[in-house]
Design a protein around this motif. Structure first.
Motif, PDB file in Angstrom:
ATOM      1  N   ILE A   1      -2.156   1.940  -2.758  1.00 45.47           N
ATOM      2  CA  ILE A   1      -2.510   0.603  -3.280  1.00 45.47           C
ATOM      3  C   ILE A   1      -2.345  -0.408  -2.162  1.00 45.47           C
ATOM      4  O   ILE A   1      -1.283  -0.413  -1.565  1.00 45.47           O
ATOM      5  N   VAL A   2      -3.457  -1.084  -1.861  1.00 45.79           N
ATOM      6  CA  VAL A   2      -3.409  -2.232  -0.977  1.00 45.79           C
ATOM      7  C   VAL A   2      -3.709  -3.443  -1.841  1.00 45.79           C
ATOM      8  O   VAL A   2      -4.702  -3.469  -2.548  1.00 45.79           O
ATOM      9  N   GLY A   3      -2.837  -4.452  -1.779  1.00 43.28           N
ATOM     10  CA  GLY A   3      -2.953  -5.556  -2.721  1.00 43.28           C
ATOM     11  C   GLY A   3      -2.101  -5.275  -3.929  1.00 43.28           C
ATOM     12  O   GLY A   3      -1.075  -4.614  -3.849  1.00 43.28           O
TER      13      GLY A   3
ATOM     14  N   GLY B   1       1.374   3.009  -8.222  1.00 43.66           N
ATOM     15  CA  GLY B   1       1.764   3.892  -7.129  1.00 43.66           C
ATOM     16  C   GLY B   1       2.752   3.310  -6.143  1.00 43.66           C
ATOM     17  O   GLY B   1       3.033   2.118  -6.125  1.00 43.66           O
ATOM     18  N   TYR B   2       3.276   4.204  -5.299  1.00 44.72           N
ATOM     19  CA  TYR B   2       4.190   3.870  -4.212  1.00 44.72           C
ATOM     20  C   TYR B   2       3.494   3.973  -2.867  1.00 44.72           C
ATOM     21  O   TYR B   2       4.139   4.061  -1.831  1.00 44.72           O
TER      22      TYR B   2
ATOM     23  N   ILE C   1       5.834  13.303  -2.453  1.00 47.21           N
ATOM     24  CA  ILE C   1       4.481  13.590  -1.982  1.00 47.21           C
ATOM     25  C   ILE C   1       3.384  12.965  -2.832  1.00 47.21           C
ATOM     26  O   ILE C   1       2.351  12.569  -2.302  1.00 47.21           O
ATOM     27  N   CYS C   2       3.568  12.904  -4.148  1.00 46.58           N
ATOM     28  CA  CYS C   2       2.490  12.442  -5.025  1.00 46.58           C
ATOM     29  C   CYS C   2       3.071  11.776  -6.266  1.00 46.58           C
ATOM     30  O   CYS C   2       4.286  11.743  -6.467  1.00 46.58           O
ATOM     31  N   GLY C   3       2.188  11.279  -7.112  1.00 47.79           N
ATOM     32  CA  GLY C   3       2.583  10.704  -8.382  1.00 47.79           C
ATOM     33  C   GLY C   3       2.160  11.581  -9.541  1.00 47.79           C
ATOM     34  O   GLY C   3       1.441  12.573  -9.371  1.00 47.79           O
ATOM     35  N   GLY C   4       2.600  11.221 -10.724  1.00 44.18           N
ATOM     36  CA  GLY C   4       2.227  11.955 -11.921  1.00 44.18           C
ATOM     37  C   GLY C   4       2.545  11.139 -13.154  1.00 44.18           C
ATOM     38  O   GLY C   4       3.116  10.050 -13.065  1.00 44.18           O
TER      39      GLY C   4
ATOM     40  N   PRO D   1       7.412   0.536  -6.720  1.00 45.77           N
ATOM     41  CA  PRO D   1       6.008   0.756  -7.071  1.00 45.77           C
ATOM     42  C   PRO D   1       5.245  -0.541  -7.322  1.00 45.77           C
ATOM     43  O   PRO D   1       5.825  -1.570  -7.699  1.00 45.77           O
ATOM     44  N   LYS D   2       3.942  -0.445  -7.143  1.00 46.22           N
ATOM     45  CA  LYS D   2       3.057  -1.577  -7.399  1.00 46.22           C
ATOM     46  C   LYS D   2       2.015  -1.195  -8.435  1.00 46.22           C
ATOM     47  O   LYS D   2       1.785  -0.019  -8.709  1.00 46.22           O
ATOM     48  N   LYS D   3       1.420  -2.217  -8.981  1.00 44.48           N
ATOM     49  CA  LYS D   3       0.314  -2.027  -9.913  1.00 44.48           C
ATOM     50  C   LYS D   3      -0.868  -2.834  -9.418  1.00 44.48           C
ATOM     51  O   LYS D   3      -0.713  -3.880  -8.780  1.00 44.48           O
TER      52      LYS D   3
END
Length: 273
Positions: A27-29, A156-157, A55-58, A170-172
């Motif tokens: 996520i950018v922004g 995401g992170y 490594i990833c999200g879920g 984390p951001k949204k």
């Protein structure tokens, strides 16, 4: 803002997207969100001699099952992955209860590494996730709803810029679903887009390295709750808004998801919005 990719596992968790022309997950922004605002979001970690590397999200879909991207699990066995709970601030170590071992990984058998078609996997945890005010599940969206033009949220992170570091909170990002026809035209000739994928686009903002496998959710006006509509799959190398982000369309895989849960050997039934 792609969720949680360690420098050692970039090629793995973004299915070598960086090695292909123009492609990388992101996520950018966006903005940082409050603790427990999205209690269904988790991280996946690769087990190392020192503990684990994110490594990833879920997303939690039952007390025993997490949904993620298939490319996040390539070449990894169940004993090499953990599910990370209580991960809102990565500067603060998780409690012991926040690291859940994995019993089984069910990657879609038709996952295509090159096209990213069928980029979805179900992770079965070794012990049930205990739900409370901080941890819960997300419901799934059944097929039939046209999401084109709707505002959805990606979590995401991932990095805030392509060459930047992973963020610790984390951001949204609110983004807009675009038609597959437009997405296909924007990606041509680099990538094919099919009906099991869901594309999103925002001016000046995008997901980035580390967001793979994480949730794309829609707020349902009737219940004011979130429903899972997508799993972050990939975006353009450089984490820019030049080309739409591509996600796995969850509604296209409902029968497969139910089959994997039934075959996992433990109880679990997803809810639907």
């Amino acid at each position: 803002m792609q969720i949680l990719i360690s420098s050692l596992l970039v090629a793995l968790s973004v299915f070598s997207i960086e090695a292909k022309p123009h492609i990388a997950s992101r996520i950018v922004g966006g903005e940082f969100y409050k603790p427990n605002e999205y209690p269904f979001m988790v991280g996946l970690g690769n087990v190392t001699s020192d503990g684990y590397d994110p490594i990833c999200g879920g997303s939690i879909i039952t007390p025993n099952h997490v949904i993620t991207a298939a490319h996040c699990t390539v070449n990894l066995t169940a004993n090499k992955i953990v599910v990370l709970l209580e991960t809102h601030d990565r500067k603060r170590p998780n409690s012991k209860d926040g690291v859940i071992e994995v019993a089984r990984i069910q990657q879609h058998p038709k996952f295509n590494y090159g096209t990213a078609f069928n980029d979805i996997a179900i992770v079965t945890v070794a012990s049930p996730i205990k739900f409370n005010k901080n941890i819960g599940r997300v419901c799934l969206l059944r097929p039939g709803l046209d999401l084109t033009g709707k505002t959805v949220t990606v979590l995401g992170y991932g990095r805030e810029r392509f060459e930047g570091s992973m963020i610790t909170r984390p951001k949204k990002l609110d983004t807009t679903v675009i038609s597959n026809a437009k997405c296909r035209a924007d990606w041509y000739p680099d990538k094919s887009i099919n009906s099991t994928q869901l594309c999103t686009h925002s001016d000046g903002e995008a997901s980035c390295k580390g967001d793979s496998g994480g949730p794309l959710v829609l707020r349902v006006p009737k219940t004011n709750e979130y429903t899972l509509v997508g799993v972050v799959s990939y975006g353009i190398l450089g984490c820019t808004d030049d080309i739409p982000d591509v996600n796995t369309r969850v509604a296209s895989f409902i029968p497969w998801i139910e089959e994997q849960i039934a075959d996992s050997g433990v109880a679990g039934k997803p809810c639907y919005s």
